[in-house]
Write a protein that holds these residues in place. Sequence first.
Motif, PDB file in Angstrom:
ATOM      1  N   GLY A 170       0.874  -1.218  -0.023  1.00 34.05           N
ATOM      2  CA  GLY A 170      -0.181  -0.010   0.125  1.00 34.05           C
ATOM      3  C   GLY A 170       0.888   1.228  -0.003  1.00 34.05           C
ATOM      4  O   GLY A 170       1.753   1.385  -0.674  1.00 34.05           O
ATOM      5  N   SER A 171       0.576   2.254   0.927  1.00 30.63           N
ATOM      6  CA  SER A 171       1.318   3.432   1.015  1.00 30.63           C
ATOM      7  C   SER A 171       2.362   3.202   2.248  1.00 30.63           C
ATOM      8  O   SER A 171       2.691   4.599   2.652  1.00 30.63           O
ATOM      9  CB  SER A 171       0.494   4.688   1.213  1.00 30.63           C
ATOM     10  N   SER A 172       2.533   2.088   2.586  1.00 30.78           N
ATOM     11  CA  SER A 172       3.461   1.993   3.938  1.00 30.78           C
ATOM     12  C   SER A 172       4.858   2.371   3.546  1.00 30.78           C
ATOM     13  O   SER A 172       5.297   2.212   2.286  1.00 30.78           O
ATOM     14  CB  SER A 172       3.694   0.616   4.112  1.00 30.78           C
ATOM     15  N   SER A 173       5.316   3.281   4.658  1.00 29.33           N
ATOM     16  CA  SER A 173       6.655   3.831   4.214  1.00 29.33           C
ATOM     17  C   SER A 173       7.811   3.094   4.577  1.00 29.33           C
ATOM     18  O   SER A 173       7.680   2.421   5.839  1.00 29.33           O
ATOM     19  CB  SER A 173       6.756   5.294   4.958  1.00 29.33           C
ATOM     20  N   VAL A 174       8.925   3.274   3.994  1.00 30.64           N
ATOM     21  CA  VAL A 174      10.290   2.303   4.565  1.00 30.64           C
ATOM     22  C   VAL A 174      10.780   3.182   5.653  1.00 30.64           C
ATOM     23  O   VAL A 174      10.874   4.410   5.508  1.00 30.64           O
ATOM     24  CB  VAL A 174      11.026   2.224   3.451  1.00 30.64           C
ATOM     25  N   ALA A 175      11.122   2.448   6.720  1.00 35.88           N
ATOM     26  CA  ALA A 175      11.847   3.059   7.661  1.00 35.88           C
ATOM     27  C   ALA A 175      13.138   3.864   7.346  1.00 35.88           C
ATOM     28  O   ALA A 175      14.001   3.480   6.516  1.00 35.88           O
ATOM     29  CB  ALA A 175      12.452   2.001   8.854  1.00 35.88           C
ATOM     30  N   PRO A 176      13.379   5.073   7.774  1.00 31.35           N
ATOM     31  CA  PRO A 176      14.325   6.089   7.200  1.00 31.35           C
ATOM     32  C   PRO A 176      15.742   5.283   7.286  1.00 31.35           C
ATOM     33  O   PRO A 176      16.067   4.585   8.488  1.00 31.35           O
ATOM     34  CB  PRO A 176      14.402   7.290   8.088  1.00 31.35           C
ATOM     35  N   GLY A 177      16.432   5.455   6.288  1.00 33.32           N
ATOM     36  CA  GLY A 177      17.839   4.670   6.570  1.00 33.32           C
ATOM     37  C   GLY A 177      17.879   3.142   6.218  1.00 33.32           C
ATOM     38  O   GLY A 177      18.830   2.508   6.049  1.00 33.32           O
ATOM     39  N   SER A 178      16.709   2.759   5.984  1.00 32.80           N
ATOM     40  CA  SER A 178      16.663   1.078   6.199  1.00 32.80           C
ATOM     41  C   SER A 178      17.189   0.635   4.702  1.00 32.80           C
ATOM     42  O   SER A 178      16.870   0.939   3.783  1.00 32.80           O
ATOM     43  CB  SER A 178      15.193   0.630   6.481  1.00 32.80           C
ATOM     44  N   PRO A 179      18.000  -0.640   4.765  1.00 30.36           N
ATOM     45  CA  PRO A 179      18.185  -1.175   3.485  1.00 30.36           C
ATOM     46  C   PRO A 179      17.267  -2.095   2.770  1.00 30.36           C
ATOM     47  O   PRO A 179      15.946  -1.938   3.582  1.00 30.36           O
ATOM     48  CB  PRO A 179      19.345  -2.251   4.227  1.00 30.36           C
ATOM     49  N   ASN A 180      17.288  -2.266   1.845  1.00 28.83           N
ATOM     50  CA  ASN A 180      16.281  -3.202   1.155  1.00 28.83           C
ATOM     51  C   ASN A 180      16.858  -4.736   1.621  1.00 28.83           C
ATOM     52  O   ASN A 180      17.931  -5.283   1.425  1.00 28.83           O
ATOM     53  CB  ASN A 180      16.359  -3.168  -0.336  1.00 28.83           C
ATOM     54  N   TYR A 181      15.849  -5.537   2.379  1.00 24.76           N
ATOM     55  CA  TYR A 181      16.054  -6.994   2.774  1.00 24.76           C
ATOM     56  C   TYR A 181      15.479  -7.798   1.576  1.00 24.76           C
ATOM     57  O   TYR A 181      14.470  -7.828   0.868  1.00 24.76           O
ATOM     58  CB  TYR A 181      15.015  -7.015   3.970  1.00 24.76           C
ATOM     59  N   MET A 182      16.458  -8.688   1.137  1.00 24.85           N
ATOM     60  CA  MET A 182      16.363  -9.711   0.109  1.00 24.85           C
ATOM     61  C   MET A 182      16.468 -11.187   0.947  1.00 24.85           C
ATOM     62  O   MET A 182      17.287 -11.455   1.424  1.00 24.85           O
ATOM     63  CB  MET A 182      17.382  -9.446  -0.791  1.00 24.85           C
ATOM     64  N   ILE A 183      15.447 -12.022   0.409  1.00 23.80           N
ATOM     65  CA  ILE A 183      15.573 -13.191   1.129  1.00 23.80           C
ATOM     66  C   ILE A 183      15.096 -14.217   0.350  1.00 23.80           C
ATOM     67  O   ILE A 183      14.435 -14.191  -0.656  1.00 23.80           O
ATOM     68  CB  ILE A 183      14.221 -13.284   2.059  1.00 23.80           C
ATOM     69  N   ALA A 184      16.129 -15.232   0.351  1.00 22.48           N
ATOM     70  CA  ALA A 184      15.761 -16.690  -0.355  1.00 22.48           C
ATOM     71  C   ALA A 184      15.777 -17.733   0.641  1.00 22.48           C
ATOM     72  O   ALA A 184      15.906 -17.728   1.837  1.00 22.48           O
ATOM     73  CB  ALA A 184      17.095 -16.864  -1.101  1.00 22.48           C
ATOM     74  N   LYS A 185      14.943 -18.945   0.124  1.00 25.74           N
ATOM     75  CA  LYS A 185      14.740 -19.979   0.713  1.00 25.74           C
ATOM     76  C   LYS A 185      15.944 -21.323   0.609  1.00 25.74           C
ATOM     77  O   LYS A 185      16.395 -21.352  -0.204  1.00 25.74           O
ATOM     78  CB  LYS A 185      13.441 -20.760   0.231  1.00 25.74           C
ATOM     79  N   ARG A 186      16.344 -21.551   1.976  1.00 25.82           N
ATOM     80  CA  ARG A 186      17.256 -22.986   1.989  1.00 25.82           C
ATOM     81  C   ARG A 186      16.450 -23.776   2.641  1.00 25.82           C
ATOM     82  O   ARG A 186      15.106 -24.029   2.678  1.00 25.82           O
ATOM     83  CB  ARG A 186      18.305 -22.203   2.659  1.00 25.82           C
ATOM     84  N   ALA A 187      17.210 -25.074   2.772  1.00 24.34           N
ATOM     85  CA  ALA A 187      16.669 -26.242   3.198  1.00 24.34           C
ATOM     86  C   ALA A 187      16.024 -26.160   4.627  1.00 24.34           C
ATOM     87  O   ALA A 187      14.821 -26.623   5.072  1.00 24.34           O
ATOM     88  CB  ALA A 187      17.444 -27.236   3.130  1.00 24.34           C
ATOM     89  N   THR A 188      16.626 -25.531   5.579  1.00 23.52           N
ATOM     90  CA  THR A 188      16.180 -25.279   6.764  1.00 23.52           C
ATOM     91  C   THR A 188      16.125 -23.897   7.521  1.00 23.52           C
ATOM     92  O   THR A 188      16.004 -23.746   8.566  1.00 23.52           O
ATOM     93  CB  THR A 188      17.013 -26.204   7.847  1.00 23.52           C
ATOM     94  N   SER A 189      16.296 -23.143   6.754  1.00 24.76           N
ATOM     95  CA  SER A 189      16.367 -21.561   6.869  1.00 24.76           C
ATOM     96  C   SER A 189      15.945 -20.674   5.666  1.00 24.76           C
ATOM     97  O   SER A 189      15.693 -21.139   4.741  1.00 24.76           O
ATOM     98  CB  SER A 189      17.481 -21.217   7.424  1.00 24.76           C
TER      99      SER A 189
END
Length: 562
Positions: A325-344
């Motif tokens: 939506g129009s949610s703002s990103v926390a100031p100075g926050s990085p972009n979080y990137m995630i991938a799936k592994r077998a157990t994490s």
Amino acid sequence: MLSGLPRKTYERLSRMRKHTHIISIVAATAAVTLPSFASAQTKDAPQEQAPIGKMVESSEVQRDFLPSLKDVAVAPSKDRRIRESKGLPRPRPYTGIPQPEVVDPVTQISIPVQTTSKAGGPLFPTPTIGRNFDGLGNGVAGFTVNSAPPDTHGAVGTTQYVQIVNGSAFAVYNKSTGALVLGPTSTNSLWSGFGGKCQTANDGDPIVNFDAAAQRWVISQFAVSPRSAPFLECVAVSQTADATGAYNRYAFSYNDFPDFPKFAVHPDAYYFTFNVFNAAATAFVGSRACAYDRAKMLQGLAATQQCFTLAPTSDFGLLPSDPDGSSSVAPGSPNYMIAKRATSLAMYKFKANFANSALTTFTGPTLIPVAAYTELCSATGTCVTQPGTTTQLDSLGDRLSSRLSYRRYADGRVSLVTSHAVSTGLRWYEIRNPDAASPVIFQQGTFAPSSTTRWLGAMAQDKNGNFGIGYSASSSANGIRPSLRFAARTPTDTAGLLGPESTIIAGAGVQNAGLTRWGDYASMTVDPVDNCTFWFTSEYMKTTGSFNWNTRVASIKLAGCN
């Protein structure tokens, strides 16, 4: 999607990837985070930084602006070419041997009874489906299905909804009425007069997003034909909130094949991720994360990209975090990137700095343990059954389902949600406060209220903290043709559980003739005006056949969010 796979190659791959689906349902368990879970899966590597290549910075290779899309929009090609994609190798090739079935400790096998909370609000409410109409697909005037899968994607803006599919076409709808505003339009109409591959190719893997903070549309697709370098990611940024108007247009170049692009809006950049293969598409090179200079692209000025490539043994299907939506990103926050592994889940942090590239950072991974599961279709990637046919569908269970939803709430907390397909159902996660030194799963669950296969999910969060997930459902044993469904939960519901399941559209046909390719992704976004209404789009079948898919667009809302 890899465009242009020869028909013989497709048929050979389809035969190689048949697999019988084994379903295991275990007792329902409330899902709360534990430090670790017993699992027969291969353990992930320790929490250490994966090999990350040197940052590569480059300028766009083409740039101009389009005065008006309405003036150049043309109908999609009626070429009946059969374009089917699944020829790319995987970083972990399928073995033909299914993974051992493990006990999934967070499986939900029943729907909770709806009650009223102490505060007077509903618990596990039934969502209300609003607009519910057909998008692009077979039988739509001006559109011909000439590829599979459709890779259905869409986004909601202030007054419009834009849907885009392989084929390659998009359409603009009035979000209040569902009426068609523009289209079906060939996707490369956006690059009419641009020159080069962006104009001549129409290869697909399309993504559309709405930059709510700037009130702009961002539309992309790759240009990879002919199959030789340079390969391009073509990006168009609207100059207003009207998707039919003017656009700033860009092309960014790569020497290797940038497959499966995903992108997210962020204050300092448009963050893109790719599964990268060599130019011949015979070997996986690694996941790549790129930041495009958003500030310059909004102005139509010369822009650069900053890219990092992970080692080919690292994470596949990396997703960038995209605000709801129009949610703002926390100031100075990085972009979080995630991938799936077998157990994490493997989480990376990307922070671009276009003023001083020496200050750009890409760090990780931080490994976040998850409950044990068995990947859906682990042996071959294809095992989703349909009634009345031996053709089984791809699960895409080897990766997280797009998107990685980001929301920053009024109290300052940050929540990330995403999902993937497992042998027992749809696994979903919520990560809170991802900037913590050791982030954990706040809650997780595997939605499996019946033996029907649920897969290809797409999640989002509204402003009240309600989660919504749309997905596909199919089962030969239960007589369920590929259909679209939706489930949700409120913040006061029992952790790890979803509420009643709603049917968006029941499929009336199945996909046959050995065509296993189903969607590589669906899309769920949240209305930037009310911050409450979920908008979901994905594919289904009106009639039995192959290369005759249909798509649906639906808006859904939970009671109490206004």
